[in-house]
Motif scaffolding. Structure first.
Motif, PDB file in Angstrom:
ATOM      1  N   PHE A  28       0.851  -1.211   0.016  1.00  0.00           N
ATOM      2  CA  PHE A  28      -0.003  -0.156   0.100  1.00  0.00           C
ATOM      3  C   PHE A  28       0.794   1.087   0.037  1.00  0.00           C
ATOM      4  N   CYS A  58      -4.260  -1.231  -4.171  1.00  0.00           N
ATOM      5  CA  CYS A  58      -3.768  -2.658  -3.576  1.00  0.00           C
ATOM      6  C   CYS A  58      -2.982  -3.502  -4.509  1.00  0.00           C
ATOM      7  N   CYS A  75      -7.076   0.252   1.410  1.00  0.00           N
ATOM      8  CA  CYS A  75      -7.390   1.395   0.313  1.00  0.00           C
ATOM      9  C   CYS A  75      -7.777   2.493   0.780  1.00  0.00           C
ATOM     10  N   MET A  97      -9.629   0.600  -7.164  1.00  0.00           N
ATOM     11  CA  MET A  97      -9.342  -0.055  -5.713  1.00  0.00           C
ATOM     12  C   MET A  97     -10.787  -0.853  -5.138  1.00  0.00           C
TER      13      MET A  97
END
Length: 139
Positions: A28, A58, A75, A97
């Protein structure tokens, strides 16, 4: 076919930035840094719309991690980081995402502008052949 009959007609040009980022599954911090840099580069060339890759926050290959609620939560934390600063000022940012809604996972595009979310759009046609089994993880 479009016919312009008026000599005073004005054509508008919009710069679109498409981004092919080297994203890693579940990384991340590094992924969001690359997203941020791609927005900076898009703004530097005068782009008004920036579109990134599918599941760019991600990473696409999260496999069973898509089933974990933490993946979606992280996220959202990364997206909040994007919206805190001025990166989305003056440019539509189309970010990929996973999103959980009512206990259901979706592979989404999140459209942001001027530090606000404009739209969350789920993918409608999931890949489910060959190497891809998106229906295993998403609705």
């Amino acid at each position: 076919e479009v016919e312009i009959s008026s000599p005073s007609a004005i054509m508008r040009v919009v710069t679109l930035a498409t981004c092919n980022l080297n994203q890693w599954a579940m990384d991340f911090d590094s992924n969001i840094e690359r997203v941020e840099e791609s927005i900076r580069q898009a703004k530097a060339v005068g782009a008004r719309y920036r579109v990134g890759p599918e599941l760019e926050i991600c990473g696409y290959g999260c496999e069973d991690h898509f089933l974990e609620e933490d993946t979606s939560r992280h996220c959202w934390e990364c997206l909040a980081r994007l919206l805190e600063g001025d990166l989305t000022d003056g440019i539509v940012c189309d970010v990929g995402m996973p999103v959980m809604h009512a206990g259901v996972r979706y592979n989404c595009r999140v459209f942001c502008l001027n530090r606000k979310i404009l739209l969350v759009r789920p993918k409608l046609c999931l890949a489910n052949d060959g190497n891809y089994r998106e229906t295993r993880d998403f609705t």
